[in-house]
Design an enzyme around this catalytic site. Sequence first.
Site, PDB file in Angstrom:
ATOM      1  N   GLY A 153     -12.704  -5.574   5.464  1.00 37.32           N
ATOM      2  CA  GLY A 153     -14.368  -5.893   4.829  1.00 37.32           C
ATOM      3  C   GLY A 153     -14.699  -6.235   3.766  1.00 37.32           C
ATOM      4  N   LYS A 185       1.184  -1.135   0.050  1.00 38.96           N
ATOM      5  CA  LYS A 185      -0.043  -0.385  -0.120  1.00 38.96           C
ATOM      6  C   LYS A 185       0.837   1.455   0.070  1.00 38.96           C
ATOM      7  CE  LYS A 185      -3.677  -2.284   2.475  1.00 38.96           C
ATOM      8  NZ  LYS A 185      -4.338  -2.941   3.843  1.00 38.96           N
TER       9      LYS A 185
HETATM   10  P1  NDP Z   1     -11.562 -14.320  -1.262  1.00 42.64           P
HETATM   11  O1  NDP Z   1     -10.251 -15.292  -0.754  1.00 42.64           O
HETATM   12  O2  NDP Z   1     -12.456 -14.020  -0.435  1.00 42.64           O
HETATM   13  O3  NDP Z   1     -12.050 -14.375  -2.999  1.00 42.64           O
HETATM   14  C1  NDP Z   1     -11.336 -14.834  -3.901  1.00 42.64           C
HETATM   15  C2  NDP Z   1     -11.713 -15.110  -5.082  1.00 42.64           C
HETATM   16  O4  NDP Z   1     -11.008 -15.626  -6.344  1.00 42.64           O
HETATM   17  C3  NDP Z   1     -12.801 -16.399  -4.706  1.00 42.64           C
HETATM   18  O5  NDP Z   1     -14.064 -16.122  -5.553  1.00 42.64           O
HETATM   19  C4  NDP Z   1     -11.942 -17.224  -5.501  1.00 42.64           C
HETATM   20  O6  NDP Z   1     -12.512 -18.072  -6.245  1.00 42.64           O
HETATM   21  C5  NDP Z   1     -11.720 -16.458  -6.769  1.00 42.64           C
HETATM   22  N1  NDP Z   1     -10.066 -17.278  -8.190  1.00 42.64           N
HETATM   23  C6  NDP Z   1      -9.598 -17.514  -7.094  1.00 42.64           C
HETATM   24  N2  NDP Z   1      -8.286 -17.887  -7.547  1.00 42.64           N
HETATM   25  C7  NDP Z   1      -9.150 -17.484  -9.046  1.00 42.64           C
HETATM   26  C8  NDP Z   1      -8.765 -18.467 -10.639  1.00 42.64           C
HETATM   27  N3  NDP Z   1      -7.368 -18.643 -10.613  1.00 42.64           N
HETATM   28  N4  NDP Z   1      -9.930 -18.305 -11.401  1.00 42.64           N
HETATM   29  C9  NDP Z   1     -10.935 -17.832 -11.546  1.00 42.64           C
HETATM   30  N5  NDP Z   1     -10.828 -16.973  -9.971  1.00 42.64           N
HETATM   31  C10 NDP Z   1      -9.835 -17.557  -8.726  1.00 42.64           C
HETATM   32  O7  NDP Z   1     -10.380 -12.758  -1.656  1.00 42.64           O
HETATM   33  P2  NDP Z   1     -11.246 -11.198  -1.306  1.00 42.64           P
HETATM   34  O8  NDP Z   1     -12.173 -11.249  -1.495  1.00 42.64           O
HETATM   35  O9  NDP Z   1     -10.843 -10.961   0.464  1.00 42.64           O
HETATM   36  O10 NDP Z   1     -10.024 -10.413  -1.596  1.00 42.64           O
HETATM   37  C11 NDP Z   1     -10.050 -10.072  -3.149  1.00 42.64           C
HETATM   38  C12 NDP Z   1      -8.724  -9.271  -3.554  1.00 42.64           C
HETATM   39  O11 NDP Z   1      -9.330  -8.233  -2.855  1.00 42.64           O
HETATM   40  C13 NDP Z   1      -7.505  -9.403  -3.106  1.00 42.64           C
HETATM   41  O12 NDP Z   1      -6.281  -8.753  -4.143  1.00 42.64           O
HETATM   42  C14 NDP Z   1      -7.336  -8.626  -1.774  1.00 42.64           C
HETATM   43  O13 NDP Z   1      -6.185  -8.466  -1.351  1.00 42.64           O
HETATM   44  C15 NDP Z   1      -8.252  -7.492  -2.148  1.00 42.64           C
HETATM   45  N6  NDP Z   1      -8.749  -6.603  -0.997  1.00 42.64           N
HETATM   46  C16 NDP Z   1      -9.455  -7.390   0.206  1.00 42.64           C
HETATM   47  C17 NDP Z   1     -10.070  -7.049   1.284  1.00 42.64           C
HETATM   48  C18 NDP Z   1     -10.711  -7.155   2.226  1.00 42.64           C
HETATM   49  O14 NDP Z   1     -10.618  -6.850   3.119  1.00 42.64           O
HETATM   50  N7  NDP Z   1     -11.189  -8.702   1.779  1.00 42.64           N
HETATM   51  C19 NDP Z   1      -9.260  -5.431   1.549  1.00 42.64           C
HETATM   52  C20 NDP Z   1      -8.841  -4.609   0.367  1.00 42.64           C
HETATM   53  C21 NDP Z   1      -8.146  -5.589  -0.630  1.00 42.64           C
HETATM   54  P3  NDP Z   1     -13.458 -19.480  -5.000  1.00 42.64           P
HETATM   55  O15 NDP Z   1     -14.725 -18.446  -4.377  1.00 42.64           O
HETATM   56  O16 NDP Z   1     -14.283 -20.365  -6.536  1.00 42.64           O
HETATM   57  O17 NDP Z   1     -12.933 -19.580  -4.258  1.00 42.64           O
HETATM   58  N1  HSE Z   2      -5.281  -7.401   5.847  1.00 38.90           N
HETATM   59  C1  HSE Z   2      -5.565  -6.143   5.167  1.00 38.90           C
HETATM   60  C2  HSE Z   2      -5.753  -5.456   6.490  1.00 38.90           C
HETATM   61  C3  HSE Z   2      -6.797  -5.824   4.688  1.00 38.90           C
HETATM   62  O1  HSE Z   2      -5.416  -5.703   7.549  1.00 38.90           O
HETATM   63  O2  HSE Z   2      -5.759  -4.320   6.559  1.00 38.90           O
HETATM   64  C4  HSE Z   2      -7.315  -4.958   3.998  1.00 38.90           C
HETATM   65  O3  HSE Z   2      -6.510  -5.149   2.920  1.00 38.90           O
END
Ligand code: NDP
Ligand code: HSE
Length: 434
Positions: free
Chosen positions: A309, A207
């Site tokens: 989140g 970040k």
């Molecule tokens: P999750 O692990 O919850 O979800 C990942 C998703 O990607 C799942 O639906 C998974 O499929 C899918 N996936 C994984 N590999 C593949 C692939 N090879 N082909 C197709 N689909 C795939 O991740 P998050 O939602 O937590 O995070 C997503 C992004 O957002 C990341 O870059 C993260 O850094 C960013 N982010 C997340 C935050 C958070 O609070 N969670 C905050 C800020 C940014 P399946 O459902 O079938 O497993």
């Molecule tokens: N793991 C990260 C955090 C999620 O704790 O802030 C958001 O990027």
Amino acid sequence: MDKPVRLALLGCGTVGSEVLRLLHEQATDLTARVGAPIEIAGIAVRRPNRARGGLPVDPALFTTDALGLIKRDDVDVVVEVVGGIEPARGWLVEALRGGKSVVTANKALLAEDGGTLHDAAAEGGADLYYEASVAGAIPLLRPLRESLHGDSITRVTGIVNGTTNFILSGMDATGAGFAETLEQATALGYAEADPTADVEGFDAAAKAAILASLAFHSRVGAADVHREGITEVSAADMASAQEMGCTIKLLCIAERGPDASGAESVSVRVHPAMIPRSHPLASVGDAFNAVFVEAVAAGQLMFYGRGAGGAPTASAVLGDIVAVARNRLAGVRSASESSYAALPIRPMGEAVTRYHISLDVADRAGVLAAVAGVFARHDVSIATVRQSGRDTDASLVIVTHRAPDAALAATVEELRGLDIVRSIASVLRVEGDH
Ligand code: NDP
Ligand code: HSE
């Protein structure tokens, strides 16, 4: 009303499922705001047959063929919420070169190889938006890349990782150590089963690279960021900070200034630091994020909110979807990456701050003078010294004035070699006015 803007959603996990929910719940308002309906053309996931708890979408939309979905003629915008470097990089380059706008939350990819994505966006004449990649729901990147473009940013100081902020706030409140507080954070769902990316500072460093690139119109990558995590922060460090009227936070600091030769440069670092309780970032508790921006004309600005989140992150993704959808309908593209300044990275040794050093020494005549002499030899000026005796030993807590990191490192190295120094319990940087 224009024809629908069609999205390929890559990923349907924590963030992707909330994006779908918000698109569904706010469909009428979003249509009015964009000027056309937003439709889902397909959703790429790893496990298409997985039960997804009442998501408001047709199960036939799920596919494992992300690339095939991106290439479809009826897809206008690609929304990537999968994460990681590959295959996400290949997907997004394909989309952007093909003229399809991209919205992504992928901080790891942007910090690792943002340049490739920006180049592909320029090549394809497409938009690349990534508000959710830093500090979740907080509108921060748009202000840096648009609102503050008439100003000159000098420094960005932030708490951009919620997990570590939850842990350090807990240690501050309870007096417990790192391991015990991490255990509680894991049990409460604030820390992931493998907390390495958070507690070792990798997430914050990615970040920091994104923030520095935008703030200083230069390409800064994760490898340019000096990174230290919070695993070595002890209960004694926190108690010592409290005695000084401070707390300890994991800070991301990006600042511009002259390097040793006087040339303008950028310093980017992530490390734990003591900050006075009066500092605006000291009161940021729990898993919240906050970013403090200093600019020449605007002065000091503070951005605060939820940095992670599903729903908070989806809020930022939706904002980007509306922006790129509007651009598409208007047949325009937002200003491309601004990296004209191309400032070099200043080595960590030239970063200047204050330090708090705790050491155990022999308690006899001349010890304080010997210790002070080491600081003087490296031109590190001592601000305060606190000594407490224990039999034949004593604990010393020394706080310095501002000094370059390399000078402090050399001081600590020489102190370690003194026979009167039993151990160096901790070295922490001190940020903010105090
Ligand atoms: P999750 O692990 O919850 O979800 C990942 C998703 O990607 C799942 O639906 C998974 O499929 C899918 N996936 C994984 N590999 C593949 C692939 N090879 N082909 C197709 N689909 C795939 O991740 P998050 O939602 O937590 O995070 C997503 C992004 O957002 C990341 O870059 C993260 O850094 C960013 N982010 C997340 C935050 C958070 O609070 N969670 C905050 C800020 C940014 P399946 O459902 O079938 O497993
Ligand atoms: N793991 C990260 C955090 C999620 O704790 O802030 C958001 O990027």
